[in-house]
Write an enzyme that holds these catalytic residues in place. Sequence first.
Site, PDB file in Angstrom:
ATOM      1  N   LYS A   1       0.959  -0.765   0.305  1.00  0.00           N
ATOM      2  CA  LYS A   1      -0.047   0.340  -0.038  1.00  0.00           C
ATOM      3  C   LYS A   1       0.716   1.513  -0.104  1.00  0.00           C
ATOM      4  O   LYS A   1       0.403   1.915  -0.658  1.00  0.00           O
ATOM      5  CB  LYS A   1      -0.758   0.072   1.110  1.00  0.00           C
ATOM      6  CG  LYS A   1      -2.067  -1.186   1.623  1.00  0.00           C
ATOM      7  CD  LYS A   1      -3.272  -0.823   0.609  1.00  0.00           C
ATOM      8  CE  LYS A   1      -4.288  -1.866   0.993  1.00  0.00           C
ATOM      9  NZ  LYS A   1      -4.233  -3.695   1.674  1.00  0.00           N
TER      10      LYS A   1
HETATM   11  C1  LIG Z   1      -4.625  -4.726   1.378  1.00  0.00           C
HETATM   12  C2  LIG Z   1      -3.581  -5.622   0.817  1.00  0.00           C
HETATM   13  C3  LIG Z   1      -4.189  -7.072   0.025  1.00  0.00           C
HETATM   14  C4  LIG Z   1      -5.275  -6.808  -0.914  1.00  0.00           C
HETATM   15  O1  LIG Z   1      -4.924  -5.855  -1.569  1.00  0.00           O
HETATM   16  P1  LIG Z   1      -6.098  -5.117  -2.842  1.00  0.00           P
HETATM   17  O2  LIG Z   1      -5.667  -4.366  -3.406  1.00  0.00           O
HETATM   18  O3  LIG Z   1      -7.139  -4.795  -1.435  1.00  0.00           O
HETATM   19  O4  LIG Z   1      -7.139  -6.626  -3.367  1.00  0.00           O
HETATM   20  C5  LIG Z   1      -3.889  -7.796  -0.060  1.00  0.00           C
HETATM   21  N1  LIG Z   1      -2.157  -8.355   0.938  1.00  0.00           N
HETATM   22  C6  LIG Z   1      -1.864  -6.859   1.894  1.00  0.00           C
HETATM   23  C7  LIG Z   1      -0.628  -7.255   2.608  1.00  0.00           C
HETATM   24  C8  LIG Z   1      -2.774  -6.030   1.487  1.00  0.00           C
HETATM   25  O5  LIG Z   1      -1.952  -5.196   2.932  1.00  0.00           O
END
Ligand SMILES: *Cc1c(COP(=O)(O)O)cnc(C)c1O
Length: 456
Positions: free
Chosen positions: A111
């Site tokens: 993120k």
């Molecule tokens: C947010 C997240 C996901 C999922 O990603 P999306 O874009 O919501 O599908 C997968 N793994 C981790 C570690 C995350 O923080």
Amino acid sequence: MKYVSTRDNSKEYSFEEVFIKGLADDGGLYVPTSLKKFSSDELSDLKNLNYKDLSTEIINLFTSDFISKKDLSELIEKSYSTFREKEVIKISNLGDLKLLELFHGPTLAFKDVAMQFIGNLYEYYLSKNDKKINIVVATSGDTGAAAIDAIRGKSNLNIFVLHPNNRISPVQRKLMTTVEDENVFNIAIDGNFDDCQNIVKQMFSDLDFSNSINMSGVNSINWARIIAQAVYYFYTYFKLDSDKQISFSVPTGNFGDVFAGYLAKEMGLPIDKLIVATNENDILHRAISKGDYVSKKVKETLSPSMDIQLASNFERLIYYVNNSNSGITSDIMKKVKNNEYKIEKSNLDIIQKDFISESCDENEILEIIKQHFDKSSVILDPHTAVGVGAANKLNFSDCVVLSTAHPCKFPAATDKAINKHEELPKELQYVHSKEENFQLLKNDTDAVKNFVKNKL
Ligand SMILES: *Cc1c(COP(=O)(O)O)cnc(C)c1O
């Protein structure tokens, strides 16, 4: 570049509106009215760029009416200077698979890649607009930390983060609640992630309230996040220097990260399949494999950042699959709301050209972590393990798995699998001993609104 809402494409919006608002007033998601499609010669021209320059080239296609390419390039340089890897991301081997390590940013999950960019984009916007903005966001653990790190200390910006009380890992929580900046507010909701997300949605749709505080959102539906994430699909393709199409396995929750891969593919990147890898919250696996898009109760799993039922970004795919018809999309979203949507065969056939899916249960996740630790001493985080497990189950032996989090963020899972966990990087170890600061609130929108108002 102009944008429209998936639920009413008669009206056009600028990138600035799309970025600041996040969600359209009609409840739809913003999508661009057209996409650049790269020829193979044009792709070759991008091939040798470093990560930051490639980001500038790709993102500029979507933002040029908002920020000049030169300013964008500086903004990206600044955003990615906070990463522990000079090239931002890193590709490593895991047997025949490749791991795309996306967790070298300040809060140890993918993120950060989009969020560090977004934080500086807000600052750029506010340097031109005399406003104060209040960001409100729900998190299943990783978005919140990434958003807080990106926004903390920035002037004319506050951030309010709602997390489900006791349903995220202690490391995830501490990365958020030990931040001392005065513009950061953590709220623990007595409920699950979907409850948090509902509260934020209700706050947004109360236009009197949301306009009065200049409320803005940074959740994974924000188009600015999607374009920043599309970059690493391009980068990986170029780095692997493959002469054939490649497939990606993507640990999926809200369908944001994997949608960024779809965007790259639509822009001409030679991607074969996008594997949608889910944990036991498998609505997207049921949807993509057999059209069953009926949500069930959220289960708590070892991969909490994927404990989501309704995946917001899926609406964008529904829109594209229905030939950009916002009337049809709008009708489908009504059915989704009543939990009675089944994907028609003709649509499913189109979806399955680009996507394939698989789900891993808790035991499979533990088994994957153990297997790779025994074989090569690599510790996988439980989300990445879902991506690896899905690729294995589908016999995709040479695809790229997105490694979405650093294993140290989820010690409970690795302790259970191999009786071992990785320590936090040195510069983050302070969170273990630092005082935490958050407010526990009922699962009630008015309680959150009042809390926000009192802080302003
Ligand atoms: C947010 C997240 C996901 C999922 O990603 P999306 O874009 O919501 O599908 C997968 N793994 C981790 C570690 C995350 O923080």
